[in-house]
Design an enzyme around this catalytic site. Structure first.
Site, PDB file in Angstrom:
ATOM      1  N   ASP A 163       0.887  -1.163   0.000  1.00 52.04           N
ATOM      2  CA  ASP A 163       0.000   0.000   0.000  1.00 52.04           C
ATOM      3  C   ASP A 163       0.923   1.211   0.000  1.00 52.04           C
ATOM      4  OD1 ASP A 163      -1.652   2.117   0.599  1.00 52.04           O
ATOM      5  OD2 ASP A 163      -2.285   1.373   2.557  1.00 52.04           O
TER       6      ASP A 163
ATOM      7  N   LYS B 295       2.821  11.382  -3.650  1.00 48.36           N
ATOM      8  CA  LYS B 295       1.732  10.719  -4.365  1.00 48.36           C
ATOM      9  C   LYS B 295       0.729  11.730  -4.934  1.00 48.36           C
ATOM     10  CE  LYS B 295      -1.572   6.986  -3.464  1.00 48.36           C
ATOM     11  NZ  LYS B 295      -2.011   6.066  -2.399  1.00 48.36           N
TER      12      LYS B 295
ATOM     13  N   GLU C   8      -7.239   0.665  -4.151  1.00 50.02           N
ATOM     14  CA  GLU C   8      -7.190   0.590  -2.682  1.00 50.02           C
ATOM     15  C   GLU C   8      -8.509   0.117  -2.050  1.00 50.02           C
ATOM     16  OE1 GLU C   8      -5.547   4.419  -1.866  1.00 50.02           O
ATOM     17  OE2 GLU C   8      -3.618   3.806  -2.708  1.00 50.02           O
TER      18      GLU C   8
ATOM     19  N   ASP D 246     -12.842   5.313   1.687  1.00 48.48           N
ATOM     20  CA  ASP D 246     -11.399   5.333   1.927  1.00 48.48           C
ATOM     21  C   ASP D 246     -10.871   6.774   1.877  1.00 48.48           C
ATOM     22  OD1 ASP D 246      -8.652   5.107   1.837  1.00 48.48           O
ATOM     23  OD2 ASP D 246      -8.583   3.684   0.179  1.00 48.48           O
TER      24      ASP D 246
END
Ligand code: AMP
Length: 611
Positions: free
Chosen positions: A8, A70, A171, A193
């Site tokens: 992850d 990211k 994810e 999420d």
């Protein structure tokens, strides 16, 4: 059995997991932590440091410490998101050769995939240290809402890190996989999420026969904990300006301290009603003068500052439920993922929206990596028969091409199951036309300019003929990673057409090769460095242990020529070892370690002791 890891790769934290003897588990790093901060820094001596070590030195080396990379991956330099990031981070973001983003750290430019590769290498190492052997394959997760450029850039990061990413999964899907794994349940679940930088929501159907089918997904790849932190930072900066007429944003070290304090306060307010933000000496006023920042913040104030961010996530939830064609009452389970779902206001908002509380027992920081590890084991056929599973995901954006007037013609609509492909025929529109240009976009806005340009393709070498006579068939494909490819066939000659990408925000093949080589070279240099450090330590320890024996030998064997000669010989070897240490000569150091060991044994022998 070959091991595959699940990673992850988060905005804020990253996590690595494996399936061990049929059971998925997260691997702790050397410090015993199950997650690693997604931070990378370059030190004054040019060394790279990653994770907790990078976080620890962030305030004193703010300009060369990268966090939240990211948020920049696969983005174009002139995008609104990159502009927003430039205004808030202490490190320097510059334009790359492909209109992409580069970071300038200690006068060297790094692409975002290179920075992400440093994180991947670190996680690979965490797994290798635990397993005791090399790991070559991984499943890496990305936000479901990531577009092709962001996915491709993530894959490039894997290549640079020397890690074969055999599958990219979303994810929320990974979280659902981990949730439903081995449970033999038939449920419709919503995964909410909210992580450090991105937000996703997915609606999935889990069947007891092991099929995990995503029905719809939506999100915002620029909405997460960072924005909550930013709200607190803005409030602190404004307050300080009102009081002192000074803009703290101009001072990079102050900015890094504000960021740490904001994040800490936000986290504390998940359990406390009120917290103190105390930053002494936040800015120097010259001489010995400095100003301090001290404010208290209540949970209610934080909620007031950030309710619009939470509202945005709920609007996206509504939208994706609509797309799925489900009613709220049809959702059996609510799964919360991402560190931000620990914020009570977030939990309250989602619970209110769906009318049911979230499932207990899901670890928001670990569930995604676990799901990736499960998918990895499944792809390598390493799961037990009764645990076998199939993952069916969807594409989060419409794939289309630009047509007359600058509009988009959708070819593969959002929420289509992947892998998928769609062929389209193009005919020449002018007499003698030998080329056709196709602009491929991803997104759901009607005008091309408001969507993400994936590539500009030129079909060349068509037969010169009257308009409409030459036909080309172009196939658009989205694979299970969510990555887009385009193939073309000249129907006139039956020949496959070569397609040249002339616009993309990613890395060129040559750059990728160069960066991969540079990462390999760095890894080799680092290994040698580590070996040199260990050899130096070994040599110095042995030298010290020999020298400690000198007084004893001298007092016991005074006048013995043999002892004198032996000590002279030992000193000679020590001299050679010291000179090798000073020169950093690894080969010579290794050689002298053996000689030092012999010398030590010899001296011990003089004293009648064994080594
Ligand atoms: P993730 O990307 O899932 O690791 O989520 C990280 C984000 O969650 C960061 O923005 C953290 O500040 C935030 N976070 C972690 N723990 C808490 C907490 N207890 N309360 C509020 N936010 C948190």
């Amino acid at each position: 059995m070959e091991k595959i890891i699940g990673i992850d790769l988060g905005t804020f934290n990253s996590c690595v997991a494996i399936v061990d003897a049929g059971s998925p588990q997260v691997i702790a790093n050397r410090g015993g932590y199950k997650t690693t901060p997604s931070m990378v820094a370059i030190t004054e001596s040019g060394k790279r440091i990653v994770g907790h070590m990078a976080k620890r030195q962030a305030v004193t080396n703010a300009e060369n410490t990268v966090y939240a990379a990211k948020r920049l991956i696969g983005r174009k330099y002139d995008s609104a998101q990159v502009r927003a990031t430039r205004a808030t981070v202490p490190y320097s973001i510059v334009e790359g050769p492909n209109g992409d983003v580069r970071l300038s750290l200690r006068e060297t430019l790094y692409s975002i995939p290179e920075v992400s590769a440093m994180l991947l290498q670190e996680l690979k190492l965490v797994a290798e240290e635990y397993l005791g052997h090399e790991v070559k394959k991984a499943v890496v997760t990305v936000p479901a809402y990531f577009n092709d450029n962001q996915r491709q850039a993530t894959k490039d990061a894997g290549t640079i890190a020397g890690l074969e990413i055999i599958r990219i999964i979303n994810e929320p899907t990974a979280a659902a996989l981990s949730y439903g794994f081995g449970k033999n349940i038939d449920r419709t679940v919503a995964v909410y999420d909210l992580g450090g930088g991105t937000f996703d929501v997915s609606i999935l159907e889990i069947s007891s026969n092991g099929v995990f089918r995503v029905v719809s997904t939506a999100g915002d790849s620029f909405l997460g904990g960072e924005d909550f932190d930013q709200s607190i930072i803005d409030w602190l900066v404004e307050g300080f300006r009102d009081e002192h007429d000074i803009d703290l944003r101009r001072d990079r070290m102050a900015l890094q301290r504000l960021k740490d304090a904001a994040e800490k306060a936000k986290t504390e307010l998940s359990t406390l009603e009120e917290t103190e933000i105390n930053l002494p000496f936040i800015i120097s006023m010259g001489g010995n003068e400095a100003l301090h920042l001290q404010r208290s913040l209540t949970r209610a104030e934080l909620e007031e500052m950030t309710y619009d961010l939470i509202d945005r996530t709920i609007a996206i939830c509504e939208h994706t439920l609509d797309e799925a064609g489900f009613d709220k009452s049809e959702i059996d389970d609510l799964i919360l993922v991402g560190g931000m779902t620990r914020m009570p206001a977030v939990q309250r908002a989602v619970t209110d929206w769906l009318g049911k509380p979230p499932c207990k027992g899901v670890h928001p920081d670990e569930v995604v990596a676990l799901g990736a590890a499960i998918q990895g084991a499944a792809l390598l056929g390493q799961l037990d028969q009764d645990e076998e599973m199939v993952l069916l995901d969807v594409t989060p954006h419409t794939l289309g091409i630009m047509v007359k007037g600058g509009y988009i013609e959708g070819l593969i609509p959002l929420n289509t199951a992947v892998p998928t492909s769609r062929a389209k025929r193009f005919t020449t529109v002018r007499d003698g036309q030998t080329t056709v240009r196709i602009l491929v976009f991803q997104g759901d806005e009607p005008e091309a300019k408001d969507n993400e340009l994936l590539g500009e393709f030129e079909l060349t070498g068509l037969r010169s003929a009257p308009a409409g006579e030459v036909e080309v068939e172009v196939t658009f494909e989205i694979n299970a990673d969510g990555i887009v490819s385009v193939y073309a066939k000249d129907l006139d000659t039956g020949k496959a057409q070569s397609i040249t990408v002339t616009a993309s925000s990613g890395l060129s093949a040559e750059e990728l090769k160069r960066m991969t080589r540079a990462a390999e070279d760095y890894a080799v240099a680092q290994k040698l460095d580590e070996e040199a450090k260990q050899a130096k330590q070994r040599a110095e320890e042995t030298i010290a242990s020999i020298e400690r024996l000198y007084p004893e030998v001298e007092s016991l064997l005074a006048g013995s020529d043999f002892a004198k000669e032996a000590l002279e010989r030992a000193s000679e070897i020590i001299g050679e070892a010291r000179s090798a240490i000073d020169r950093g000569d690894l080969a010579k150091m290794k050689e002298t370690i053996d000689a030092l060991d012999r010398a030590r044994r010899m001296v011990l022998g003089l004293l009648g002791r064994s080594a």
